[in-house]
Design a protein around this motif. Structure first.
Motif, short mmCIF file in Angstrom:
data_model
loop_
_atom_site.label_atom_id
_atom_site.label_comp_id
_atom_site.label_asym_id
_atom_site.label_seq_id
_atom_site.Cartn_x
_atom_site.Cartn_y
_atom_site.Cartn_z
N ALA A 94 2.05 -0.84 10.25
CA ALA A 94 2.33 0.69 10.09
C ALA A 94 3.11 0.90 8.86
O ALA A 94 4.05 0.12 8.46
N ALA A 95 2.74 2.05 8.38
CA ALA A 95 3.40 2.46 7.01
C ALA A 95 4.78 2.98 7.60
O ALA A 95 5.03 3.44 8.75
N ASP A 96 5.56 3.09 6.44
CA ASP A 96 6.90 3.35 6.41
C ASP A 96 7.04 4.80 6.75
O ASP A 96 6.11 5.81 6.31
N ALA A 97 8.10 5.49 6.61
CA ALA A 97 8.48 7.04 6.59
C ALA A 97 7.75 7.53 5.36
O ALA A 97 7.77 8.64 5.27
N ASN A 98 7.73 6.77 4.27
CA ASN A 98 7.16 7.13 3.06
C ASN A 98 5.68 7.18 2.72
O ASN A 98 5.16 7.46 1.94
N GLY A 158 0.81 -1.05 0.06
CA GLY A 158 -0.11 -0.04 0.06
C GLY A 158 0.87 1.37 -0.10
O GLY A 158 2.24 1.36 0.15
N SER A 159 0.08 2.28 -0.48
CA SER A 159 1.01 3.73 -0.42
C SER A 159 -0.08 5.00 -0.18
O SER A 159 -1.33 4.52 -0.31
N GLY A 160 0.45 5.97 0.13
CA GLY A 160 -0.39 7.10 0.23
C GLY A 160 -0.95 7.36 1.67
O GLY A 160 -1.88 8.35 1.84
N PHE A 161 -0.30 6.76 2.65
CA PHE A 161 -0.77 6.76 4.16
C PHE A 161 0.12 7.84 4.74
O PHE A 161 1.30 8.27 4.15
N ALA A 162 -0.27 8.32 5.81
CA ALA A 162 0.67 9.00 6.86
C ALA A 162 2.02 8.35 7.20
O ALA A 162 1.85 7.07 7.41
N ALA A 163 3.23 9.01 7.36
CA ALA A 163 4.43 8.23 7.79
C ALA A 163 4.05 7.46 9.07
O ALA A 163 3.55 8.42 10.09
N GLY A 164 4.52 6.46 9.36
CA GLY A 164 4.29 5.62 10.45
C GLY A 164 2.76 5.51 10.79
O GLY A 164 2.47 4.92 11.93
N GLN A 165 1.79 5.45 9.93
CA GLN A 165 0.49 5.39 10.40
C GLN A 165 0.19 3.91 10.78
O GLN A 165 0.56 2.94 9.89
#
Length: 585
Positions: A533-537, A509-516
């Motif tokens: 959790a999303a990464d820094a990007n 996935g992509s387009g999330f807040a950093a660390g969300q």
């Protein structure tokens, strides 16, 4: 009726049916007498089904001779055919004979535009059949009937059958096999056989020592139920008639007809669209029950029907001059005869149900038992691929053919064409299965999951995009929660969206807040399968395990934020049973 008279009537019926297939659309009834652009712009079925050449190369002689290109695919085709034919219940065999029937000029019988009515449920289906028989639905009858209906008999499979020239399952592989008593002389194995397949079939558990598939013929019966006709109707699969034994197996003409009738009826009554489509898939599957077709033939017939009805619904003049008046006629009649609103009538009746194998699960799949809408969509989805392994590239982008979105006009009239296309894209199955033409650049009818799309729960986002939140329930459209943003978030399965129960699926996935923080849920019954959790990007890639208890069929995966709100998805996935290897012996 003595056996000779029965055979003569059957031969006459098959001759009529064969003439209809060759002729395609005969002179339409008066209600559809006008000329429409789509009358002369029919789909090219040979081109749509050209992927069949990846498995079989016909000699061009029109005698079932040719070269096996992919024995693994064709052997699995054989294996499933024999299992379905051998394991169908007696009740299913009877339904299969009913689905094989074509009406006659005197209209004393019925056809698949009648039998597909089971998808309307116990009460509305009976009302619909009575309307056809009584003449109360002239516009609907002229539209949907399988003999000369302007949609029900719109395309012909004659050219495609002759082009691909593949022998039916019951046709003997061994040219020295004994002819079946009572068969037409032209059906004798010495002159009509599948000898090109002998090397592939010998030594397998689903064929005898000479390579003949272990197909059981379903005996003729007389339908005295009066379910579809007030008359007693002789039913016969006609194995020994030239129109069947010498007719090519791929694609299935009956299945093409079933989907032309089924998709027509589903779009006229979208409130029951998923059930009607599931019944159409049963019609197709019943050709395997009789041993006259293989699963790939059924997939091909579905592709034909989808492309045909999309052409009709995409024709503005035909839509307003034929489809919409028939829809109004049918909806008015159903509600008048039921005595209430359509919603109330549906709620009060028994929905479409089916148990083709008495609860036995087929190889690599399920028992295909239908009890409600969710299971209807699940079984329909399973029959999109029949458990075949991929023969092409998995994980390709969605590929919706031009015009397909018009099949959702009545289900989602409030949405735009782009939004309807997005629903089809989000509910498509993964790429790479037999007959998928994603790589051709014109979209893939094979991947289209119309039953899932017609049962989609759709959220309209702030930026006018749509998100499918689930399938298998009531079709719904509602706005995104207040305060939501239009940030584009992606949820994908890079290695494909089909996974065995208990297996692992890679998602990204992509387009999330950093660390969300995100919760991964599997639906239909929400089950949390991971927290990530999303990464820094604002991106992630992970592998999730599908619970072993997950039933086979269509499911979706969504991502939830910390508040429990859906922030991405649904990602449509197909869960299968444990796929069994081919077994020879």
């Amino acid at each position: 009726m003595d056996s000779r008279t029965h055979r003569l009537r059957t031969a006459w019926r098959i001759a009529i049916a064969g003439a209809l297939v060759v002729a395609g659309t005969a002179a339409p009834l008066s209600a559809n007498a006008a000329s429409y652009p789509s009358d002369s712009a029919k789909p090219d079925l040979v081109a749509l089904l050209s992927g069949y050449r990846d498995f079989w190369t016909p000699s061009g002689q029109g005698d079932f001779s040719g070269t096996v290109v992919n024995p693994t695919v064709l052997a699995y085709n054989d294996r499933l055919t024999v299992w379905i034919n051998n394991n169908a219940t007696a009740a299913q065999q009877f339904r299969a004979l009913q689905d094989s029937e074509y009406n006659n000029n005197a209209k004393t019988a019925y056809d698949q535009s009648f039998t597909v009515s089971g998808g309307l449920g116990s009460s509305l289906g009976a009302i619909y059949v009575n309307g056809l028989n009584s003449g109360a639905l002239p516009l609907t009858q002229a539209l949907i009937n399988s003999s000369n209906g302007s949609s029900g008999a719109y395309v012909s499979t004659s050219t495609a059958k002759n082009t691909f020239s593949y022998a039916r399952p019951f046709v003997m592989t061994d040219p020295n096999a004994t002819a079946v008593s009572g068969d037409n002389a032209s059906c004798a194995p010495s002159v009509n056989n599948a000898s090109s397949l002998k090397a592939m079939r010998q030594g397998t558990a689903w064929a005898d020592a000479n390579g003949n598939l272990l197909i059981g013929r379903v005996a003729p019966v007389t339908d005295t139920t009066h379910q579809f006709s007030p008359n007693d109707v002789p039913l016969d699969a006609a194995y020994g008639q030239p129109g069947i034994c010498k007719g090519g197996s791929f694609p299935s003409g009956h299945t093409t007809t079933a989907y032309q009738a089924g998709i027509t009826l589903a779009t006229l009554v979208p409130e029951l669209g998923p059930e009607v489509l599931a019944r159409a898939s049963e019609n197709g599957n019943n050709r395997i029950v009789l041993g006259v077709h293989y699963p790939l033939d059924i997939v091909g017939g579905r592709i034909d029907g989808e492309a045909a009805l999309a052409a009709r619904w995409s024709d503005d003049a035909y839509r307003t001059g034929v489809l919409q008046p028939a829809r109004q006629e049918l909806m008015t009649y159903l509600q008048q005869q039921c005595g209430s609103t359509l919603a109330a009538c549906i709620a009060a009746e028994t929905p479409y149900q089916n148990d083709p194998y008495g609860g036995k699960a087929m190889p690599g799949g399920t028992a295909q038992k239908v009890t409600d809408r969710a299971s209807a969509v699940s079984v329909y989805t399973e029959r999109l691929t029949y458990g075949f392994a991929r023969t092409g590239t998995a994980g390709q982008p969605a590929a919706v053919p031009a015009g397909a979105s018009n099949l959702l006009l009545t289900a989602f009239p409030q949405l735009t064409d782009a939004q309807r296309t997005s629903i089809l894209a989000q509910t498509q199955i993964d790429s790479g299965y037999p007959l998928d033409q994603t790589s051709g650049g014109n979209g893939s009818w094979q991947r289209l999951n119309l039953a899932a799309a017609m049962s989609a729960k759709v959220q309209v986002n702030a930026d006018a995009t749509v998100t499918v939140l689930g399938v298998g329930g009531a079709a719904q459209v509602f706005p995104a929660p207040s305060g939501s943003t239009s940030t584009t978030r992606a949820l994908t399965a890079p290695n494909g969206t089909t996974v065995a129960a208990g297996g692992q699926l890679q998602i990204a996935g992509s387009g999330f807040a950093a660390g969300q923080p995100l919760t991964v849920q599997l639906h239909s019954d929400p089950v949390t399968i991971a927290t990530i959790a999303a990464d820094a990007n604002g991106a992630f890639a992970t592998t999730v395990t599908i619970p072993a208890s997950t039933p086979a069929g269509a499911h979706t995966i969504t991502l939830l934020d910390a508040t429990g709100a859906v922030v991405a998805g649904p990602l449509a996935v197909t869960v299968t049973g444990v796929r069994l290897p081919l077994v020879s012996g």
